[in-house]
Design a protein around this motif. Structure first.
Motif, PDB file in Angstrom:
ATOM      1  N   ASN A  24       0.813  -1.221   0.000  1.00  0.00           N
ATOM      2  CA  ASN A  24       0.000   0.000   0.000  1.00  0.00           C
ATOM      3  C   ASN A  24       0.845   1.270   0.000  1.00  0.00           C
ATOM      4  N   ASP A  25       2.132   1.130  -0.268  1.00  0.00           N
ATOM      5  CA  ASP A  25       3.030   2.280  -0.289  1.00  0.00           C
ATOM      6  C   ASP A  25       3.584   2.430  -1.710  1.00  0.00           C
ATOM      7  N   PRO A  26       3.060   3.359  -2.493  1.00  0.00           N
ATOM      8  CA  PRO A  26       3.479   3.476  -3.899  1.00  0.00           C
ATOM      9  C   PRO A  26       4.940   3.866  -4.077  1.00  0.00           C
ATOM     10  N   GLU A  27       5.584   4.402  -3.053  1.00  0.00           N
ATOM     11  CA  GLU A  27       6.988   4.798  -3.145  1.00  0.00           C
ATOM     12  C   GLU A  27       7.921   3.774  -2.505  1.00  0.00           C
ATOM     13  N   TRP A  28       7.423   2.567  -2.302  1.00  0.00           N
ATOM     14  CA  TRP A  28       8.246   1.500  -1.725  1.00  0.00           C
ATOM     15  C   TRP A  28       8.254   0.341  -2.721  1.00  0.00           C
ATOM     16  N   ARG A  29       9.384   0.143  -3.392  1.00  0.00           N
ATOM     17  CA  ARG A  29       9.531  -0.922  -4.383  1.00  0.00           C
ATOM     18  C   ARG A  29      10.314  -2.085  -3.775  1.00  0.00           C
TER      19      ARG A  29
END
Length: 334
Positions: free
Chosen positions: A173-178
């Motif tokens: 749910n964290d778009p900036e965590w790949r």
């Protein structure tokens, strides 16, 4: 002469509404039958709580109060000797029953907290917008950075399948965590990694010292994993960032120098880094703290913080430090 506000308050109980008067211009209204208690903690400041409820207000000093849950709603005071000021910082450490505090655990917990706060401050100072989290496990490091206020990109690497599944779930749910399911090293390869050692899974075998210290090293389950070079994955990881400013964190159980070597010449793009360096070797073939720090310093990094991670209970010796290093030339000019 009563104000209109006061006259309205007097009428409300006739309508089945309970009024708790907190002072001039302030009141709380509630359904009848739900009594509340007003506790004045300072002139002009009142805390409202349900009578018999589980929360109580405890004074810490003249400007600080602690709202805490208590068993059965009974008030429990924090002893004065349990309030420890941290120098002149304005911060306080609250310890319930300080005589029962495990000093070793408290020091390591404080070191972890201070390390995260220091790293977050450095990320802000240097304008970091991408953190490479190598040896991510289930995402503990990334979660700490988020709680500390870092909002930029995080790229996490974890090679083992069961642990990676938990990491992927944590980041969904964290778009900036790949997240990437692979290890990083000096060369592109496949290798066997130990998978029975929980947060200490390693590509290296345990040392005699490690075997004596940790019973988990007696297990020998392994998994074949893919290893990539850091310089090979950087373009993909940094894609979409207009002006990338990366930071490298490594926690690979004795393999950090191999990860570092895999960055090649692109290590010069990192403004800072963090490595778990060993005073006492847990893994065969792992570098000493002196060897690791010398290699990092040779590439332009200087130590900005050292925080103990594990410590021998019997001797007090530190086993591993989290070593935070920054490239001074990359610091913003005053």
């Amino acid at each position: 002469m009563q104000t209109l506000f006061r006259r309205l308050l007097r009428l409300l109980p006739r309508l089945g509404v309970q009024v708790t008067d907190l002072g001039p211009g302030t009141a709380v209204v509630s359904r009848r039958g739900t009594p509340y208690r007003a506790t004045e903690v300072a002139p002009g400041t009142t805390v409202l709580s349900r009578r018999g409820g589980p929360y109580q207000v405890t004074g810490v000093d003249k400007d600080t109060w602690l709202l805490r849950r208590t068993q059965g709603g009974e008030r429990t005071e924090i002893p004065r000797q349990g309030v420890v000021p941290l120098g002149e910082s304005g911060a306080l450490v609250l310890m319930d029953a300080p005589e029962r505090v495990d000093e070793r655990k408290m020091q390591l917990a404080a070191a972890e907290y201070l390390c995260v706060q220091h790293v977050t401050a450095m990320l802000g100072l240097y304008g970091v917008n991408c953190v490479f989290d190598v040896g991510a496990n289930t995402g503990q490091y990334a979660k700490r950075l988020r709680r500390a206020g870092y909002t930029g990109r995080i790229v996490s690497f974890e090679p083992t399948s069961a642990t990676f599944a938990k990491l992927e779930k944590a980041a969904e749910n964290d778009p900036e965590w790949r997240v990437y399911q692979c290890g990083l090293g000096r060369e592109e390869a496949t290798a066997e990694i130990h998978t029975s050692w929980m947060t200490m899974n390693s590509l290296l075998p345990p040392s005699d010292y490690g075997k004596d210290r940790y019973s988990r090293f007696k297990k020998s389950d392994t998994e074949e994993i893919r290893i990539r070079r850091l310089d090979e994955v950087m373009d993909e990881a940094l894609d979409g960032l207009t002006a990338p400013v990366p930071y490298l964190k490594m926690d690979t159980q004795g393999y950090d120098l191999e990860v570092f070597a895999g960055a090649g010449k692109r290590i010069g793009e990192f403004v800072g880094m963090q490595s778990e360096v060993a005073c006492l070797r847990l893994y065969e073939g792992s570098p000493t703290m002196g060897e690791a720090v010398a290699a990092y310093e040779a590439e332009g990094f200087g130590i900005s913080g050292m925080y103990p991670v594990t410590r021998e209970a019997t001797t007090g010796r530190v086993i591993e430090f989290d070593c935070v290093m920054m490239r001074a030339e990359a610091a913003p000019k005053p």
